[in-house]
Design an enzyme around this catalytic site. Structure first.
Site, mmCIF file in Angstrom:
data_model
loop_
_atom_site.group_PDB
_atom_site.id
_atom_site.type_symbol
_atom_site.label_atom_id
_atom_site.label_comp_id
_atom_site.label_asym_id
_atom_site.label_seq_id
_atom_site.Cartn_x
_atom_site.Cartn_y
_atom_site.Cartn_z
ATOM 1 N N HIS A 174 0.855 -1.192 0.000
ATOM 2 C CA HIS A 174 0.000 0.000 0.000
ATOM 3 C C HIS A 174 0.883 1.232 0.000
ATOM 4 C CE1 HIS A 174 -3.151 2.817 1.104
ATOM 5 N NE2 HIS A 174 -3.976 1.923 0.627
ATOM 6 N N ASP B 280 -7.904 -5.600 -0.053
ATOM 7 C CA ASP B 280 -8.363 -6.451 -1.150
ATOM 8 C C ASP B 280 -7.975 -7.913 -0.978
ATOM 9 O OD1 ASP B 280 -9.574 -4.402 -2.598
ATOM 10 O OD2 ASP B 280 -7.634 -3.730 -3.319
HETATM 11 N N1 CMC Z 1 4.353 -7.550 -4.767
HETATM 12 C C1 CMC Z 1 5.702 -7.505 -4.935
HETATM 13 N N2 CMC Z 1 6.433 -6.398 -4.802
HETATM 14 C C2 CMC Z 1 5.791 -5.253 -4.505
HETATM 15 C C3 CMC Z 1 4.406 -5.218 -4.313
HETATM 16 C C4 CMC Z 1 3.685 -6.418 -4.446
HETATM 17 N N3 CMC Z 1 2.355 -6.442 -4.283
HETATM 18 N N4 CMC Z 1 4.020 -3.967 -4.024
HETATM 19 C C5 CMC Z 1 5.122 -3.221 -4.036
HETATM 20 N N5 CMC Z 1 6.208 -3.997 -4.317
HETATM 21 C C6 CMC Z 1 7.611 -3.564 -4.379
HETATM 22 C C7 CMC Z 1 7.888 -2.797 -5.660
HETATM 23 O O1 CMC Z 1 8.363 -3.647 -6.670
HETATM 24 C C8 CMC Z 1 8.922 -1.808 -5.196
HETATM 25 O O2 CMC Z 1 10.164 -2.470 -5.132
HETATM 26 P P1 CMC Z 1 11.525 -1.657 -5.451
HETATM 27 O O3 CMC Z 1 11.609 -0.579 -4.409
HETATM 28 O O4 CMC Z 1 12.580 -2.703 -5.305
HETATM 29 O O5 CMC Z 1 11.379 -1.127 -6.834
HETATM 30 C C9 CMC Z 1 8.518 -1.492 -3.758
HETATM 31 O O6 CMC Z 1 7.781 -2.630 -3.311
HETATM 32 C C10 CMC Z 1 7.642 -0.244 -3.628
HETATM 33 O O7 CMC Z 1 6.572 -0.379 -4.553
HETATM 34 P P2 CMC Z 1 5.908 0.853 -5.321
HETATM 35 O O8 CMC Z 1 5.203 0.340 -6.533
HETATM 36 O O9 CMC Z 1 6.932 1.916 -5.511
HETATM 37 O O10 CMC Z 1 4.882 1.327 -4.215
HETATM 38 P P3 CMC Z 1 3.619 2.217 -4.472
HETATM 39 O O11 CMC Z 1 3.320 2.890 -3.196
HETATM 40 O O12 CMC Z 1 3.790 3.064 -5.682
HETATM 41 O O13 CMC Z 1 2.463 1.135 -4.819
HETATM 42 C C11 CMC Z 1 0.672 -0.376 -4.660
HETATM 43 C C12 CMC Z 1 1.485 0.731 -3.963
HETATM 44 C C13 CMC Z 1 -0.566 -0.716 -3.828
HETATM 45 C C14 CMC Z 1 0.197 0.125 -6.044
HETATM 46 C C15 CMC Z 1 1.579 -1.640 -4.826
HETATM 47 O O14 CMC Z 1 1.975 -2.118 -3.548
HETATM 48 C C16 CMC Z 1 0.897 -2.758 -5.624
HETATM 49 O O15 CMC Z 1 0.951 -2.739 -6.855
HETATM 50 N N6 CMC Z 1 0.224 -3.731 -4.925
HETATM 51 C C17 CMC Z 1 -0.509 -4.772 -5.617
HETATM 52 C C18 CMC Z 1 -1.865 -4.235 -6.043
HETATM 53 C C19 CMC Z 1 -2.813 -4.042 -4.879
HETATM 54 O O16 CMC Z 1 -2.979 -4.920 -4.041
HETATM 55 N N7 CMC Z 1 -3.503 -2.881 -4.864
HETATM 56 C C20 CMC Z 1 -4.523 -2.564 -3.872
HETATM 57 C C21 CMC Z 1 -4.117 -1.429 -2.980
HETATM 58 S S1 CMC Z 1 -5.210 -1.232 -1.562
HETATM 59 C C22 CMC Z 1 -6.781 -0.865 -2.178
HETATM 60 C C23 CMC Z 1 -6.835 0.244 -3.162
HETATM 61 O O17 CMC Z 1 -6.083 1.210 -3.102
HETATM 62 O O18 CMC Z 1 -7.702 0.197 -4.021
#
Ligand code: CMC
Length: 436
Positions: A313, A371
């Site tokens: 998140h 989720d």
């Molecule tokens: N699985 C594996 N690695 C992950 C994941 C994951 N689910 N989420 C983040 N990472 C890693 C990512 O690769 C990155 O690694 P590095 O620093 O080595 O490049 C690091 O963690 C930070 O990730 P980010 O993409 O920069 O973080 P963000 O804050 O931009 O993204 C997020 C947040 C929710 C989009 C992301 O965690 C994600 O894609 N999660 C899976 C989708 C998901 O479950 N979304 C629902 C969110 S909650 C409900 C809602 O908002 O609707």
């Protein structure tokens, strides 16, 4: 600023660059980190800030929802989400989000009555539904139908009129269950089921989804309570992508139905509301606990775009408090339905256990989000995965409208207009096609 909660403090920050020194006020919120006020930065320093993804930028001030991502805390108007999920119910939380305080018994009855009186859709909208392909995703239908509400309810599109804003608010909250249920019914080729105003909000939705004219449908009170809790847990989440989309769309003065349709479109993406569908599909694809290590390895592999859906998140770096309640609810519902040995739930529990102990997930502070468990409950209730995100949209409509109302009532409202860091070609002369 909308409220009493934000005060400018005597604190300032100094920014020095080239031969300039700019003093920036520091604003102190009622909770959360201080905020540097950079509104006059361009005028005073001829410089922009650069923050793609808004990781360090507050786009508005708000009195509605507060999240402490390090503590795993979510408050609506100050009330913790776990208390609301346990003791309150969706329409009461809706009232709280919309009007700022918990309602008295009379206020609640009046609000529930007003919502109940608006559950039907304009009958002409039936033809609108029929224009979609049968296999259309319910989110596609919802985006279209909610956008089309501005063509059916002209008398509540003038955002300068507080009365019309209120009517639009009630209409959206009241009609969203009917809109979502009909999107589902259309996709499975069953007749639309009209709302029943003697039922509570969640029971009415379940009935519109699962009843058929050939048989009477008995709403199970435990399932209706679980449905209501899912709505409550999704009601608002401060300035997430879809809420910010609603705010940005409405900053131009667009009507509320168009703005909520924009929010629904944004919510659909798998990084946001679409994650609940993607998560259950992932759990099913994994299938058995012995295959979990393979998927964990893929999620950690930089060369593989795969991510563990339902994990991570932007704001929560400890745990998502909604996921805790959701997990408990999943256990209750599955036990009630006698499917506690559901293989998807087994995979989910084991995946959570392995992932939270894994150094990669620990280091990056990736925990199950809302989720992760919601899909398991919805699946057990009989919803297809394509309905998971529409249910999220139905519930989040309350948050979108609360944020929209707050913004419209703010005398400082301005059109949202981010700037950019331009890295393209500088001015050059046009070259005739034969000379290129
Ligand atoms: N699985 C594996 N690695 C992950 C994941 C994951 N689910 N989420 C983040 N990472 C890693 C990512 O690769 C990155 O690694 P590095 O620093 O080595 O490049 C690091 O963690 C930070 O990730 P980010 O993409 O920069 O973080 P963000 O804050 O931009 O993204 C997020 C947040 C929710 C989009 C992301 O965690 C994600 O894609 N999660 C899976 C989708 C998901 O479950 N979304 C629902 C969110 S909650 C409900 C809602 O908002 O609707």
């Amino acid at each position: 600023m909308t409220g009493m909660t934000m005060a400018e403090t005597a604190k300032t920050a100094k920014l020095t660059f080239d031969d300039k020194e700019i003093e920036l006020p520091i604003l102190s919120p009622s909770a959360g980190p201080d905020v540097l006020d950079i509104r006059k930065l361009y005028a005073q320093g001829d410089v922009f800030t650069y923050d793609p993804g808004f990781t360090s930028t507050a786009a508005c001030d708000s009195t509605i929802t507060f999240i402490d991502g390090d503590l795993g805390e979510l408050l609506h108007r100050g009330y913790p989400i776990d208390q609301l999920a346990e003791k309150s119910h969706f329409l009461e939380v809706a009232y709280l989000l919309l009007y700022g305080e918990l309602p008295s018994a009379v206020q609640l009855e009046d609000f529930e009555h007003r919502v109940t009186q608006h559950t039907m859709l304009h009958e002409q909208m039936v033809y609108f539904y029929r224009g979609f392909r049968r296999d259309a995703h319910p989110m596609a239908i919802m985006t279209g139908v909610v956008g089309a509400m501005s063509a059916f309810y002209h008398d509540s599109t003038d955002i300068t009129d507080p009365w019309q804003r209120e009517v639009a608010t009630i209409r959206l909250i009241a009609k969203m269950p009917t809109i979502a249920a009909w999107a589902y019914k259309f996709s499975i080729g069953q007749p639309f089921v009209y709302p029943r105003n003697d039922l509570d909000y969640a029971s009415n939705f379940l009935r519109m989804c699962f009843s058929v004219p050939a048989e009477e449908y008995e709403v199970n009170p435990i399932l209706s309570r679980a449905m209501d809790r899912i709505f409550t847990l999704h009601a608002d989440h401060e300035q997430n992508a879809s809420t910010s989309t609603v705010r940005l769309a409405s900053s131009s003065g667009a009507n509320p139905f168009a703005c909520i349709a924009a929010g629904i479109a944004c919510l659909w993406g798998p990084a946001h509301g679409g994650a609940n569908q993607a998560c259950l599909e992932m759990l099913r694809e994994i299938g058995t606990v012995d295959r979990i290590p393979e998927y964990i390895a893929r999620a950690k592999d930089k060369d593989d775009p795969f991510r563990l859906m339902g994990f991570g998140h932007r704001v929560y770096k400890n745990f998502d408090p909604r996921a805790k309640v959701m997990k408990q609810s999943a256990d209750e519902v599955l036990e009630l339905l006698g499917v506690e040995n559901n293989p998807t739930l087994q995979v989910a529990k084991e995946l959570e256990r392995i992932a939270i102990e894994d150094p990669y997930f620990k280091e990056k502070k990736l925990y199950p989000n809302v989720d992760f468990y919601s899909g398991i409950i919805l699946d057990a209730m009989g919803f297809p995965t394509s309905m998971f995100t529409p249910i999220f949209a139905l519930a989040r409509t309350v948050g979108w409208i609360s944020q929209w109302k707050e913004m419209i009532a703010d005398p400082q409202m301005k059109i949202g207009r981010p700037r950019q860091l331009y890295v393209g070609a500088t001015m050059r002369d046009y070259v005739d096609v034969e000379d290129r």
